[in-house]
Design an enzyme around this catalytic site. Sequence first.
Site, PDB file in Angstrom:
ATOM      1  N   ASP A  70      26.653  44.896  54.423  1.00  0.00           N
ATOM      2  CA  ASP A  70      26.019  45.959  55.221  1.00  0.00           C
ATOM      3  C   ASP A  70      24.586  46.173  54.699  1.00  0.00           C
ATOM      4  OD1 ASP A  70      28.062  48.127  53.249  1.00  0.00           O
ATOM      5  OD2 ASP A  70      25.884  47.985  53.065  1.00  0.00           O
ATOM      6  N   HIS A 113      26.585  37.706  49.221  1.00  0.00           N
ATOM      7  CA  HIS A 113      27.492  37.220  50.265  1.00  0.00           C
ATOM      8  C   HIS A 113      26.892  37.340  51.657  1.00  0.00           C
ATOM      9  CE1 HIS A 113      30.992  38.186  47.268  1.00  0.00           C
ATOM     10  NE2 HIS A 113      30.358  37.070  46.960  1.00  0.00           N
ATOM     11  N   PRO A 131      37.414  54.582  41.340  1.00  0.00           N
ATOM     12  CA  PRO A 131      38.520  55.546  41.165  1.00  0.00           C
ATOM     13  C   PRO A 131      39.778  54.883  40.611  1.00  0.00           C
ATOM     14  CG  PRO A 131      38.015  55.222  43.509  1.00  0.00           C
ATOM     15  CD  PRO A 131      37.077  54.377  42.737  1.00  0.00           C
TER      16      PRO A 131
HETATM   17  C1  BV8 Z   1      32.623  29.587  46.381  1.00  0.00           C
HETATM   18  C2  BV8 Z   1      31.416  37.957  52.977  1.00  0.00           C
HETATM   19  C3  BV8 Z   1      32.411  27.264  46.019  1.00  0.00           C
HETATM   20  C4  BV8 Z   1      32.306  37.771  54.167  1.00  0.00           C
HETATM   21  C5  BV8 Z   1      32.841  37.639  51.026  1.00  0.00           C
HETATM   22  C6  BV8 Z   1      36.417  30.549  40.919  1.00  0.00           C
HETATM   23  C7  BV8 Z   1      35.098  30.113  40.985  1.00  0.00           C
HETATM   24  C8  BV8 Z   1      34.486  29.909  42.220  1.00  0.00           C
HETATM   25  C9  BV8 Z   1      35.198  30.182  43.411  1.00  0.00           C
HETATM   26  C10 BV8 Z   1      36.499  30.625  43.320  1.00  0.00           C
HETATM   27  C11 BV8 Z   1      37.112  30.811  42.105  1.00  0.00           C
HETATM   28  N1  BV8 Z   1      38.368  31.260  42.333  1.00  0.00           N
HETATM   29  C12 BV8 Z   1      38.573  31.386  43.650  1.00  0.00           C
HETATM   30  C13 BV8 Z   1      37.472  30.983  44.286  1.00  0.00           C
HETATM   31  C14 BV8 Z   1      37.324  30.944  45.731  1.00  0.00           C
HETATM   32  C15 BV8 Z   1      36.803  32.239  46.331  1.00  0.00           C
HETATM   33  C16 BV8 Z   1      37.425  33.475  45.737  1.00  0.00           C
HETATM   34  O1  BV8 Z   1      36.825  34.127  44.888  1.00  0.00           O
HETATM   35  N2  BV8 Z   1      38.602  33.838  46.216  1.00  0.00           N
HETATM   36  C17 BV8 Z   1      39.226  35.072  45.782  1.00  0.00           C
HETATM   37  C18 BV8 Z   1      40.027  35.680  46.943  1.00  0.00           C
HETATM   38  C19 BV8 Z   1      40.084  34.771  44.574  1.00  0.00           C
HETATM   39  N3  BV8 Z   1      35.356  32.306  46.215  1.00  0.00           N
HETATM   40  C20 BV8 Z   1      34.627  31.707  47.186  1.00  0.00           C
HETATM   41  O2  BV8 Z   1      35.104  31.056  48.085  1.00  0.00           O
HETATM   42  C21 BV8 Z   1      33.119  31.848  47.070  1.00  0.00           C
HETATM   43  N4  BV8 Z   1      32.528  30.544  47.294  1.00  0.00           N
HETATM   44  O3  BV8 Z   1      33.076  29.756  45.301  1.00  0.00           O
HETATM   45  O4  BV8 Z   1      32.186  28.369  46.858  1.00  0.00           O
HETATM   46  C22 BV8 Z   1      31.454  26.254  46.475  1.00  0.00           C
HETATM   47  C23 BV8 Z   1      30.444  25.837  45.593  1.00  0.00           C
HETATM   48  C24 BV8 Z   1      29.566  24.866  46.020  1.00  0.00           C
HETATM   49  C25 BV8 Z   1      29.659  24.325  47.314  1.00  0.00           C
HETATM   50  C26 BV8 Z   1      30.648  24.776  48.189  1.00  0.00           C
HETATM   51  C27 BV8 Z   1      31.562  25.744  47.774  1.00  0.00           C
HETATM   52  C28 BV8 Z   1      32.576  32.718  48.196  1.00  0.00           C
HETATM   53  C29 BV8 Z   1      33.030  34.133  48.029  1.00  0.00           C
HETATM   54  C30 BV8 Z   1      32.346  35.024  49.099  1.00  0.00           C
HETATM   55  C31 BV8 Z   1      33.336  35.388  50.170  1.00  0.00           C
HETATM   56  N5  BV8 Z   1      32.724  36.334  51.107  1.00  0.00           N
HETATM   57  N6  BV8 Z   1      32.203  38.464  51.848  1.00  0.00           N
HETATM   58  C32 BV8 Z   1      32.762  39.091  54.742  1.00  0.00           C
HETATM   59  O5  BV8 Z   1      32.371  40.162  54.238  1.00  0.00           O
HETATM   60  O6  BV8 Z   1      33.522  39.024  55.731  1.00  0.00           O
HETATM   61  S1  BV8 Z   1      33.753  38.293  49.770  1.00  0.00           S
HETATM   62  C33 BV8 Z   1      34.250  39.895  50.103  1.00  0.00           C
HETATM   63  O7  BV8 Z   1      34.911  40.310  48.905  1.00  0.00           O
HETATM   64  C34 BV8 Z   1      33.147  40.929  50.310  1.00  0.00           C
HETATM   65  O8  BV8 Z   1      31.860  40.441  50.087  1.00  0.00           O
HETATM   66  C35 BV8 Z   1      33.472  41.979  49.221  1.00  0.00           C
HETATM   67  O9  BV8 Z   1      32.377  42.685  48.788  1.00  0.00           O
HETATM   68  C36 BV8 Z   1      33.950  41.059  48.171  1.00  0.00           C
HETATM   69  C37 BV8 Z   1      34.558  41.613  46.954  1.00  0.00           C
HETATM   70  O10 BV8 Z   1      35.519  42.532  47.344  1.00  0.00           O
HETATM   71  P1  BV8 Z   1      35.256  44.040  46.849  1.00  0.00           P
HETATM   72  O11 BV8 Z   1      33.866  44.424  47.217  1.00  0.00           O
HETATM   73  O12 BV8 Z   1      35.606  44.124  45.406  1.00  0.00           O
HETATM   74  O13 BV8 Z   1      36.230  44.862  47.753  1.00  0.00           O
HETATM   75  P2  BV8 Z   1      37.761  45.232  47.445  1.00  0.00           P
HETATM   76  O14 BV8 Z   1      38.314  45.839  48.676  1.00  0.00           O
HETATM   77  O15 BV8 Z   1      38.441  44.083  46.794  1.00  0.00           O
HETATM   78  O16 BV8 Z   1      37.638  46.354  46.312  1.00  0.00           O
HETATM   79  C38 BV8 Z   1      37.042  47.603  46.623  1.00  0.00           C
HETATM   80  C39 BV8 Z   1      37.004  48.351  45.315  1.00  0.00           C
HETATM   81  O17 BV8 Z   1      36.345  49.592  45.542  1.00  0.00           O
HETATM   82  C40 BV8 Z   1      38.387  48.672  44.759  1.00  0.00           C
HETATM   83  O18 BV8 Z   1      38.404  48.393  43.369  1.00  0.00           O
HETATM   84  C41 BV8 Z   1      38.531  50.173  45.003  1.00  0.00           C
HETATM   85  O19 BV8 Z   1      39.274  50.799  43.974  1.00  0.00           O
HETATM   86  C42 BV8 Z   1      37.090  50.622  44.921  1.00  0.00           C
HETATM   87  N7  BV8 Z   1      36.775  51.856  45.651  1.00  0.00           N
HETATM   88  C43 BV8 Z   1      37.391  52.373  46.737  1.00  0.00           C
HETATM   89  N8  BV8 Z   1      36.772  53.532  47.091  1.00  0.00           N
HETATM   90  C44 BV8 Z   1      35.743  53.716  46.205  1.00  0.00           C
HETATM   91  C45 BV8 Z   1      35.755  52.656  45.292  1.00  0.00           C
HETATM   92  N9  BV8 Z   1      34.873  52.549  44.274  1.00  0.00           N
HETATM   93  C46 BV8 Z   1      33.952  53.533  44.160  1.00  0.00           C
HETATM   94  N10 BV8 Z   1      33.874  54.589  45.010  1.00  0.00           N
HETATM   95  C47 BV8 Z   1      34.747  54.719  46.024  1.00  0.00           C
HETATM   96  N11 BV8 Z   1      34.684  55.775  46.862  1.00  0.00           N
END
Ligand code: BV8
Length: 255
Positions: free
Chosen positions: A105, A120, A223
């Site tokens: 965003d 991202h 939180p």
């Molecule tokens: C890649 C855009 C390789 C799209 C997103 C190890 C190394 C490298 C890669 C990997 C690896 N292990 C696994 C992988 C693969 C993968 C990955 O990480 N998978 C996960 C599921 C395990 N990673 C990838 O694929 C990455 N690419 O590595 O490519 C490569 C290299 C060379 C050539 C080719 C390929 C790409 C990752 C990017 C994916 N795209 N977003 C879209 O938005 O639709 S990721 C997506 O998750 C969002 O960007 C989001 O921001 C991000 C992280 O999630 P969070 O922001 O943490 O959100 P979540 O809901 O999880 O948590 C919210 C938190 O807020 C909670 O903790 C909650 O308690 C808290 N909260 C709630 N309310 C509040 C609060 N905190 C404060 N105040 C509040 N009021």
Amino acid sequence: MADIPDTLLESLRAARHVMVLTGTGVSAESGLATFRTPQTGLWERFRPEDLATPSAFQRDPALVWGWYEWRRMQVMRAAPNPAHEALSALQKLMPRMTLVTQNVDDLHERAGSDPVIHLHGTLLQPYCGRCRESYALPREIPEEPDGGRLLEPPSCHRCAGSIRPGVVWFGEALPQRDWDLAVRAAAACDAFLCVGTSSVVQPAASLIEMAIKAGAVAVQINPNPTGLEGRLFCELQGPAGVVLPELLERLRRLY
Ligand code: BV8
Ligand code: ZN
């Protein structure tokens, strides 16, 4: 009231360079769903990780494009919250602050943060999947049915390829320049604030480890616990929209 230790305030006051990494939690109080919140409407039966992939777009472009357009409408209707505002003020207060976000965003920018490093990508700059030509989205906000709808992606006016969201999907590489800037800041910062992220997605989640290894003070603002607890200088447990304004207030008294 978040319990902010004096030792943290002293470290932040002495810091020459603070790095902040935000996730979807920083936009939660603006009414935007966090990433691991169950989907609603049309997309209820999908996990975001399953929709945010090139193969999902290949398989069903209207479902995926519809989801992103629905999310973009939500962002256009949302406003920055006190967390975004506090981070913008902190960037002006601190000698140097690098703001890195996983969010797609523009709420940090609309709160006045500049620059903002997007690891991202962003919902607001789609481009052609074939020739990478950028595509200008309509500015008006159409009345979107609450659950969103299927929407065929537009075609590129240059090569007729499909326009795709300007985000980094799972399995796609992060923008090299932005990633390099983030890695350099993690290695150089004196303090690292990890705000509103579950620290699950890689390689973004590895930045805090890089900062800790380089000797930075690491703080989590969330939180909920995330499993990072043992590695942190301290955790400020609470919503970012409450904790960050308070942290800013306490720091302002020291300057
Ligand atoms: C890649 C855009 C390789 C799209 C997103 C190890 C190394 C490298 C890669 C990997 C690896 N292990 C696994 C992988 C693969 C993968 C990955 O990480 N998978 C996960 C599921 C395990 N990673 C990838 O694929 C990455 N690419 O590595 O490519 C490569 C290299 C060379 C050539 C080719 C390929 C790409 C990752 C990017 C994916 N795209 N977003 C879209 O938005 O639709 S990721 C997506 O998750 C969002 O960007 C989001 O921001 C991000 C992280 O999630 P969070 O922001 O943490 O959100 P979540 O809901 O999880 O948590 C919210 C938190 O807020 C909670 O903790 C909650 O308690 C808290 N909260 C709630 N309310 C509040 C609060 N905190 C404060 N105040 C509040 N009021
Ligand atoms: Zn094209």
